[in-house]
Scaffold this motif. Structure first.
Motif: not given
Length: 298
Positions: A183-209
């Motif tokens: 499994x490829x695990x990639x650490x992700x630092x924020x930005x610069x346009x994270x605020x363009x996405x819905x909070x629910x989408x960002x939460x799903x980004x961490x939960x789902x492969x």
């Protein structure tokens, strides 16, 4: 041929699916519209050169999935010494099995066959002295996006070998590169346009492969089969600078991780950036490999 070491070369007999010349790349030219390029798996590239006592910036061959076949050329009685790292694969000299991840002597006239990757994607074929092709902007890397650097080798291409340096061949005392992860695990630092996405989408980004898409290449690792990120803003951005590891989100909502041949500008929003040290594993992730993003500094 230029700069050959004693008139030695390697002739391409079978170029494979995609074989390119790569070194550490040409960073520092983004303001000119020139991508970084360079070996995707920097650790495997460095190991191949250390095994042979090469300079740390010596050019090697980067293969994709099904390897490459080469014939050594030079004066009678001469030889080249090679090492294959990266994706584990069978290595043969004139039909005889030889070591992967070790220095191997190939006499003039003998054939070196680097076979299909048993795991991972990209193998690295280094030769003592490096490949002495002409540098462009200080690098011998082939850039598939801009077309800079040496052309992609074809059957019949002669690749000159440079003179060996003073450092000795090191052999088995050098540590191996780890096997590609399941499994490829990639650490992700924020930005610069994270605020363009819905909070629910960002939460799903961490939960789902996600999965590595077959459309991935040296420009970017594309994903599939994961949650599509939903924007909170419409419209498009003016083109802005892109960096290695930038995770851009195109209109289909599936993240794309930019690799070495990435464009230097882009207009889709970047949700975050994967640090460069984590991209070596991305270079070896086959299509279908699960991908998981983990928050780093959010």
């Amino acid at each position: 041929m230029t700069g050959t070491g004693g008139g030695r070369w390697l002739e391409v007999l079978r170029p494979g699916a995609l074989t390119t010349l790569q070194d550490r790349g040409r960073p520092g030219h983004a303001h000119l519209g020139v991508p970084r390029s360079g070996a995707l798996d920097a650790e495997a590239y460095a190991l191949a050169n250390r095994l042979l006592g090469n300079r740390s910036d010596a050019a090697v061959l980067e293969t994709t999935l099904d390897g490459v076949a080469l014939r050594a050329g030079g004066p009678p009685g001469s030889a080249v010494v090679v090492a294959v790292t990266g994706a584990p694969c069978p290595v043969r000299v004139s039909g005889r099995p030889v070591a992967w991840g070790e220095p191997v002597r190939v006499p003039a006239g003998a054939e070196l066959d680097v076979g299909r990757a048993e795991s991972g994607v990209r193998s690295y074929v280094a030769v003592r002295g490096g490949f002495a092709v002409q540098p462009v902007l200080g690098s011998r890397s082939t850039d598939l996006l801009s077309g800079l650097g040496p052309p992609v080798p074809e059957a019949g291409t002669l690749l000159p070998v440079g003179p060996a340096g003073p450092d000795p061949v090191r052999g088995a005392d050098t540590l191996r590169v780890p096997a590609p992860p399941a499994e490829l695990v990639l650490p992700l630092r924020p930005g610069p346009r994270a605020d363009w996405f819905a909070p629910a989408s960002l939460a799903a980004l961490w939960r789902s492969p996600y999965r590595v898409s077959p459309e991935s290449n040296r420009i970017g690792l594309r994903t599939e089969a994961g949650p599509r990120l939903t924007r909170t803003r419409g419209g498009e951005l003016p083109s802005e600078g892109m960096v290695l590891g930038a995770v851009q989100v195109p209109p289909d909502g599936l993240p794309v991780v930019f690799l070495a041949d990435h464009p230097v500008t882009g207009g889709y929003p970047v949700v975050g950036v994967v640090p460069g040290r984590a991209l070596n594993a991305a270079a070896q992730a086959r299509p279908g490999t699960p991908v998981r993003f983990v928050a780093a500094g959010w």
